[in-house]
Design an enzyme around this catalytic site. Structure first.
Site, PDB file in Angstrom:
ATOM      1  N   GLY A  37       0.833  -1.198   0.000  1.00 25.20           N
ATOM      2  CA  GLY A  37       0.000   0.000   0.000  1.00 25.20           C
ATOM      3  C   GLY A  37       0.865   1.244   0.000  1.00 25.20           C
ATOM      4  N   CYS A  38       0.351   2.312   0.574  1.00 30.78           N
ATOM      5  CA  CYS A  38       1.047   3.600   0.600  1.00 30.78           C
ATOM      6  C   CYS A  38       2.487   3.440   1.060  1.00 30.78           C
ATOM      7  CB  CYS A  38       0.308   4.559   1.527  1.00 30.78           C
ATOM      8  SG  CYS A  38       1.210   6.091   1.835  1.00 30.78           S
ATOM      9  N   PHE A  39       3.434   3.864   0.223  1.00 28.73           N
ATOM     10  CA  PHE A  39       4.829   3.641   0.571  1.00 28.73           C
ATOM     11  C   PHE A  39       5.298   4.494   1.745  1.00 28.73           C
ATOM     12  CE2 PHE A  39       5.807   5.888  -3.780  1.00 28.73           C
ATOM     13  CZ  PHE A  39       5.279   7.094  -3.334  1.00 28.73           C
ATOM     14  N   CYS A  41       3.789   4.639   4.571  1.00 23.31           N
ATOM     15  CA  CYS A  41       3.564   3.794   5.740  1.00 23.31           C
ATOM     16  C   CYS A  41       4.528   2.610   5.779  1.00 23.31           C
ATOM     17  CB  CYS A  41       2.118   3.285   5.743  1.00 23.31           C
ATOM     18  SG  CYS A  41       0.891   4.613   5.824  1.00 23.31           S
ATOM     19  N   TYR A 182      -3.311  11.043   7.856  1.00 24.99           N
ATOM     20  CA  TYR A 182      -3.594  10.142   6.746  1.00 24.99           C
ATOM     21  C   TYR A 182      -3.699   8.700   7.231  1.00 24.99           C
ATOM     22  CZ  TYR A 182      -2.453   6.794   3.132  1.00 24.99           C
ATOM     23  OH  TYR A 182      -2.455   5.671   2.346  1.00 24.99           O
TER      24      TYR A 182
END
Length: 200
Positions: A37-39, A41, A182
């Site tokens: 997912g979101c890099f 994180c 976020y």
């Protein structure tokens, strides 16, 4: 005089050893690449692991060279957001990195992670050698026994990795409030606890 000449003769050798040591140490480092997912994180999670030397947010798994964040976000490049990790195998094992990876993404989600949708967020392990592939497959089978739904996390050979724009690197450090906002609103940690239980 002889002592000075001896030291003078040894100096190039000593300097050579001093400069060679870091190079040898760098050669001992190993790469691992994960998409969860979101890099932002993924990078934040792996930076906490002892033995991880560096993390780089970027794009991999696609067909377009030098993709931009906007192009990957629009879709069609085939890339997924990923993090390339350089680690010291004398301090941390690849098995440990796999354990961190599995417990920090949703393996049941196909072409998405948490609040982010699209194949640019698909989870994957990009292996760099056969040993990494074997261990990835082994841990995937182990975790599959835990879930009734099929695991969607891909295991594929690592290909070209493109570093993301500089403002994405260490985003959680540069913008801690925005990052935490976020992460919370995306429901990442709530879903991880639902899947894996509370972190010790």
């Amino acid at each position: 005089m002889k002592t000075r000449q001896l030291l003078h003769g040894l100096l190039p050798l000593l300097l050579g050893l001093a400069t060679a040591t870091p190079a040898r140490a760098q050669d001992a480092m190993v790469r691992a690449t994960f998409a969860g997912g979101c890099f932002w994180c993924v990078e934040a999670d792996f930076d906490k692991v002892d033995g991880v030397v560096s993390t780089i947010s970027g794009y991999t798994g696609g067909t377009v060279a030098n993709p931009t964040y906007e192009a990957v976000g629009r879709g069609g490049t085939g890339h997924t957001e990923a993090v390339e990790i350089v680690y010291d195998p004398a301090t941390v094992t690849y098995e440990k990195l796999l354990d961190v990876f599995w417990h920090n993404h949703d393996p049941l989600a196909k072409n998405r992670q948490f609040c982010d949708r699209g194949d640019q967020y698909r989870p994957a392990i990009f292996y760099h050698n056969e040993e990494q592939r074997r261990l990835a497959e082994q841990t995937k089978a182990m975790h599959q026994a835990r879930f009734k739904q099929p695991i969607q996390t891909e295991i594929v050979k690592a290909g070209p990795f493109y570093k993301a724009e500089e403002y994405h690197q260490d985003y959680y450090v540069k913008n801690p409030i925005r990052y935490q906002f976020y992460r919370f609103n995306c429901g990442r940690d709530a879903r991880l606890e639902e899947l894996w239980g509370k972190k010790p």
